[in-house]
Every structure is written in C-alpha cells, then in structure tokens.
Design an enzyme around this catalytic site. Structure first.
Site, PDB file in Angstrom:
ATOM      1  N   GLU A 124       0.826  -1.203   0.000  1.00 44.59           N
ATOM      2  CA  GLU A 124       0.000   0.000   0.000  1.00 44.59           C
ATOM      3  C   GLU A 124       0.862   1.256   0.000  1.00 44.59           C
ATOM      4  O   GLU A 124       0.566   2.247  -0.677  1.00 44.59           O
ATOM      5  CB  GLU A 124      -0.940   0.000   1.210  1.00 44.59           C
ATOM      6  CG  GLU A 124      -2.133  -0.935   1.076  1.00 44.59           C
ATOM      7  CD  GLU A 124      -1.742  -2.391   1.283  1.00 44.59           C
ATOM      8  OE1 GLU A 124      -0.823  -2.662   2.066  1.00 44.59           O
ATOM      9  OE2 GLU A 124      -2.360  -3.264   0.628  1.00 44.59           O
ATOM     10  N   GLN A 125       1.920   1.238   0.783  1.00 44.59           N
ATOM     11  CA  GLN A 125       2.793   2.410   0.837  1.00 44.59           C
ATOM     12  C   GLN A 125       3.401   2.702  -0.526  1.00 44.59           C
ATOM     13  O   GLN A 125       3.428   3.847  -0.991  1.00 44.59           O
ATOM     14  CB  GLN A 125       3.899   2.187   1.874  1.00 44.59           C
ATOM     15  CG  GLN A 125       3.417   2.226   3.316  1.00 44.59           C
ATOM     16  CD  GLN A 125       4.549   1.972   4.301  1.00 44.59           C
ATOM     17  OE1 GLN A 125       5.659   1.612   3.903  1.00 44.59           O
ATOM     18  NE2 GLN A 125       4.264   2.164   5.589  1.00 44.59           N
TER      19      GLN A 125
END
Length: 576
Positions: free
Chosen positions: A473-474
C-alpha cells in the site's frame, strides 16, 4: 343541432358580461358635467383617449348598470364607436354615465354627469348650458360653436350654422360679424357686443332632422397691451414616426385668449377636409392670472405618409402684432440594436447556463457517449508506455472464506465488466503476479505501468490499518501521488462513515476526487454496465480505444494466466 347553436350563442353573450364584472377598473376622479338641451340630438365623446394601436376599446354604461349601452342605432340612447348619442335627449336621461376604456392589460373608467335642461322661461335656451368665451375690447377675435365637429357628414362638412344674439337672428354684415363654418369672427370688439350668442344647426339622422343648439356667453374684457406669446412645444425638434402609424403633434402656447394657434405644412394651413390631418383646439385659463391662457392645438395625423417626411410641420401663433413659429420634423425610426443586443445576450447567457447545468447533471453520460461514439474517428494517441489501465489495491483476506464478497468483487465482477465488456486491462495482485515474485518489486513495477490506481475500501478492516502500513500500500500510494502522478479512484464496497481513522493521503484523495459507492449485490452473475456505479467508474477510467475481450466473459475466483501457475485468489503473500 339548432339547440347547440343557441347554447353557444348564449355562452358567447355571457362571457363578456362575466368578464366585465370580474375586471376591476381604475376610476379617474374627474368632475365632468355635460349640459344637454331637451329634444335635441347630441353627441359626446369619451373624456378618456383610447390608444387604438394597443387595442383599446370604449364601452359606455349608465348609472351602475352592468349592461353596456346599446350599439343599436334604432335605440334613442346608443353608442357609435367611442361616442355617446342622444337621439334626442330627454329630461329622464339625466344621471351619470361611465365611460370605460379597456384592453387586455388595463381598464380605466371615468364618471360623466349628464343634465338635460329645458329652456328658461321666456328664453330659447337654458342659462345653465352656456359656454363662456372672452374677447378683448378693440381687438379682433372669434367665437367658436363648441362640440359640433361630431355632426360632420360623409364629406366632412358641417351643416349650415345660424347665429342668434339673445334669441334674435344676428345680422352677419361682414363688417363687425363674419360667419365662417362653426366660427363667428368679431371685428373691433366693443362693449355692446356682450351677450348670449346662439349657434344653431339641423342634423339629419336616419331620415329625420333634429336641432343642435349651443349657447356662448360672450364676455368682453378690457383692452390691454399684448404680451408676446410663448411656444412651449414644439421646440424645433425631430420625432421618429413609423410609416403608416397614427401620431399626434401638440402645439402648446402660453398667450392671450385671442391668439391664433394653428399648424402649417408645406407652406399651407391644414385644410379642414384633409383626409390625413385634422386639428383640435383646447384652451385653459391660467389660475394665477385671468389674462393668460394655455392654448393647445393638436394635429392628429391618422396615417403617416411618405411625403410627411419631406417638410416640417410648423406650429404658428399670431395676433395683430406678433407672429411666432416652431417646427417638428418627422424622421424615420432609427433601428434600436440595443434591445436586440440585450435579448441576444440574455438568450446566450440562458443557453450557457442551461448547457452548464445539463453538463453537470449528465456529465458522466455525455463523456461516456462521446467516448463510445467518437473514439473511432479520433487519431491514435502516442503510446504512454503503460501496460495496464488500472492497478487494483484491495485489503488482503486473512484466511480462506474471509471477505468472500470482496473477493467476488475483485476477482469476478470487476474484471467481468472492465475487462470483459470494455477491454480494459487490470493488474490484480493475486491474479496477475507469479509465484515467488517479491511483493515490493511487483507493486512498484506494476503501479508505474498503470494509468489508474483503484483503491477498494471496506468497513471493519481493523481501523483501516492495512492502508498505508503495508509495503504494497505504501509503495502504491507513494508512486501514484508523488512519483508518477497517477489518478487514484476510491471505491466503497460498503458505506464508510468515519474517514478520520484513515491515513491523511486517503482523506486528501476523498476530499479532492470523491468516492464511488457500490450499490449492487455480489451474486456471481453477469453485470449490467448501465448502472450508475459502473458508469461512474468508467468515467474515471482512461478513454478506451481497444475492443472488449468478450462482452460476456465470466471470470472464476482462481484464474490461470498463460502457462504459469498463479497464486490462489483467496490466499496472498503476507505484506512486508
């Protein structure tokens, strides 16, 4: 059939009467009193002036009756055009009458008190029905028989007028008295000329003759030095007039009662039988002084002809010593483009506002229609180096059987519509990655290859701890927001009330681009792309030029791509 005609006739008669009762007319508070002589024919005009160009009509009523005075000429009291006729007048006709002027937008009325008088004992007239007129001693002037212009025949000529003084025939010697039509010219006015002068004529109506009598109270006033008359209007001006229109020109003069005020055109006075030009005379005594009057001569032009534009109309005032004049020049109207510009601007503004409103309401449908209809006619875009139309970022299931609705949407419904029906190419982690590939490298590489980043949000994901905390996600959000500038699309599979628990990046994206909410079910059946959800999602996707892979392609939850083994759809590598 005959009964139907009678019924329609009654309705046509009742509608105007009902409308008269419904309309509310503005009443002019005029104190108008008319004196008529018994057994004489009389014609009186409505004090209100109708505007025929606006469709004004005049109706007379007696007392408080709601029934108009008859227009039947066989009736003793009847209406012809705007005039009220008494044929002849009787004592019982005394009372008050209402003259009403109306059109489709307004209604005006005025009250007229009529008194029918019998002759005074020993006289041939009633002293109450006299019209005072004044002339200066030692001057010249004229007495005008009032209110007789209505008795002109079809040739516009008055009947012969006979003059009397104190009920005795007046000798017209052409020295002191001259009879000209309805005027009695008096030369060198003297004190002995005082008295009551009667002008009398006979008028034939429907084969029968009726007398017409007017009584003038001739008053002599002291000789005085004449003041110079002042023409208040016109003032050597121009007036726009449409060809064929009806207009009035007013010559307004302040002067003596004996001053002559009249109009000239093309070097000549207005003829009394002119078919298009007619003069009307009025005078009002000044309240401040009895020696000055407002003299008004109105030139009524029934139809503006082309020759009237060639020469000016000249207002003339003269007495024995003074001659003054002023003119009015008729000109063709100048086109008024201002109204057209204002109207065009209003229409343009309204059109733009309507188009903007329509676009805001139907923006998604318009854009999608344009893509579907016109994409084939547009030139091909240069390659942007992207492989995928969208990278799908979603919460990873914690075990088998968990989040089955999410898996159905990600692996079944989303590919079925976007890939199967519209030919988009999606990268879905767990379907398009290969066994043993590093999560960080897969995410980093494929987000860069994607034109959109679709983030799927659901409730009860542990306070959304999966967003922004795992490596995948990052990397995805970082590449989309910072490095690559990829457009991010948020999808809510379930309504989320509290976004404060989410990372700042997600809150920022929602505030700037909004969120698309899922409103369907998760049944494994073909999806209709015409629902609002799919239209909104397609609107956020890039314009698609490729043909769909299959309009009815159904994907399973365990897809196999090429010949390489894929990870099971419900099981994913741990993040980080």
């Amino acid at each position: 059939m005959e009964n139907m005609k009678v019924l329609l006739g009654l309705i046509c008669l009742m509608v105007p009467l009902l409308s008269l009762e419904i309309d509310v007319c503005t009443e002019y508070p005029n104190q108008i009193v008319l004196f008529l002589s018994v057994n004489e024919i009389d014609i009186r005009k409505c004090p209100l002036t109708p505007n025929k160009m606006h469709g004004d009509t005049i109706i007379w009523y007696k007392n408080d009756s709601k029934t108009p005075i008859s227009a039947d000429r066989d009736s003793r009291i009847h209406q012809q055009n705007e005039h009220l006729w008494f044929v002849p007048a009787k004592v019982e006709d005394s009372g008050y009458y209402y003259c009403i002027v109306r059109n489709s937008t307004y209604c005006l009325k005025t009250k007229v008190t009529v008194t029918v008088l019998e002759n005074d004992p020993g006289l041939c007239y009633s002293t109450q029905a006299t019209f005072p007129q004044r002339l200066h001693i030692a001057g010249d002037g004229s007495l005008v028989c009032p209110y007789v212009s209505y008795f002109k025949d079809e040739n516009n000529e008055l009947p012969e007028v006979q003059w009397y003084k104190n009920c005795k025939p007046l000798l017209l010697d052409n020295v002191s008295f001259f009879g000209v039509k309805d005027k009695l010219l008096v030369r060198n006015v003297a004190e002995e000329h005082r008295g009551d002068y009667i002008c009398r004529m006979s008028y034939t109506f429907r084969g029968k003759q009726y007398p017409v009598t007017r009584v003038i109270q001739f008053i002599t006033i002291d000789e005085n030095k004449r003041d110079r008359p002042v023409i208040l209007s016109p003032r050597n001006e121009t007036i726009e007039a449409d060809p064929g229109s009806m207009i009035q020109l007013i010559c307004n003069v302040t002067g003596q009662f004996s001053d002559l005020v009249y109009w000239k055109w093309n070097g000549s006075e207005i003829e009394w039988n002119d078919p298009f030009l007619a003069e009307d005379y009025q005078f009002v005594e000044h309240p401040s002084t009895k020696r000055k009057y407002t003299l008004i001569t109105t030139l009524n032009i029934s139809e503006v002809k082309s020759q009237f534009y060639r020469y000016p109309f000249i207002c003339v005032v003269k007495n024995t010593n003074i001659f003054e004049s002023a003119h009015v020049q008729l000109i063709y109207p100048v086109p008024d483009f201002k109204n057209y510009l204002i109207g065009g601007f209003i229409i343009l503004t309204a059109t733009i506002v309507c188009c903007v409103c329509i676009y805001k309401v139907f923006k998604v449908d318009i854009v999608l229609w344009y893509r579907d209809s016109c994409s084939g006619f547009l030139p091909s875009k240069a390659s942007d180096g992207k492989t995928y139309d969208a990278y799908i970022l979603y919460p990873k299931t914690l075990g088998e059987g968990s989040f089955s609705d999410l898996d159905t949407f990600v692996f079944k419904l989303l590919p079925e519509v976007l890939e199967g029906q519209f030919g988009y190419k999606l990268f879905i982690y767990g379907r398009d990655d290969y066994v043993g590939e590093d999560t960080i490298e897969v995410t980093n590489e494929n987000v860069k290859k994607s034109r959109r980043l679709i983030i799927i949000l659901v409730r009860d994901m542990g306070g959304f701890s999966w967003l922004g905390q795992s490596s995948e996600e990052q990397i995805a959000i970082y590449n989309a927001l910072i490095q690559e500038g990829i457009k991010i699309v948020l999808l809510e599979l379930e309504k989320i009330q509290d976004y404060e628990k989410m990372p700042d990046s997600i809150q920022f994206i929602k505030q700037k681009h909004g969120v698309i909410c899922w409103s369907g079910d998760f049944q494994e059946r073909p999806q209709s792309a015409k629902t609002r959800f799919w239209k909104n999602l397609r609107y956020q996707m890039p314009a698609q030029r490729r043909s769909p892979l299959s309009k009815h392609r159904l994907l399973t939850l365990d897809p196999v791509r090429d010949t390489k083994e894929k990870l099971p759809a419900a099981t994913h590598l741990p993040l980080g």
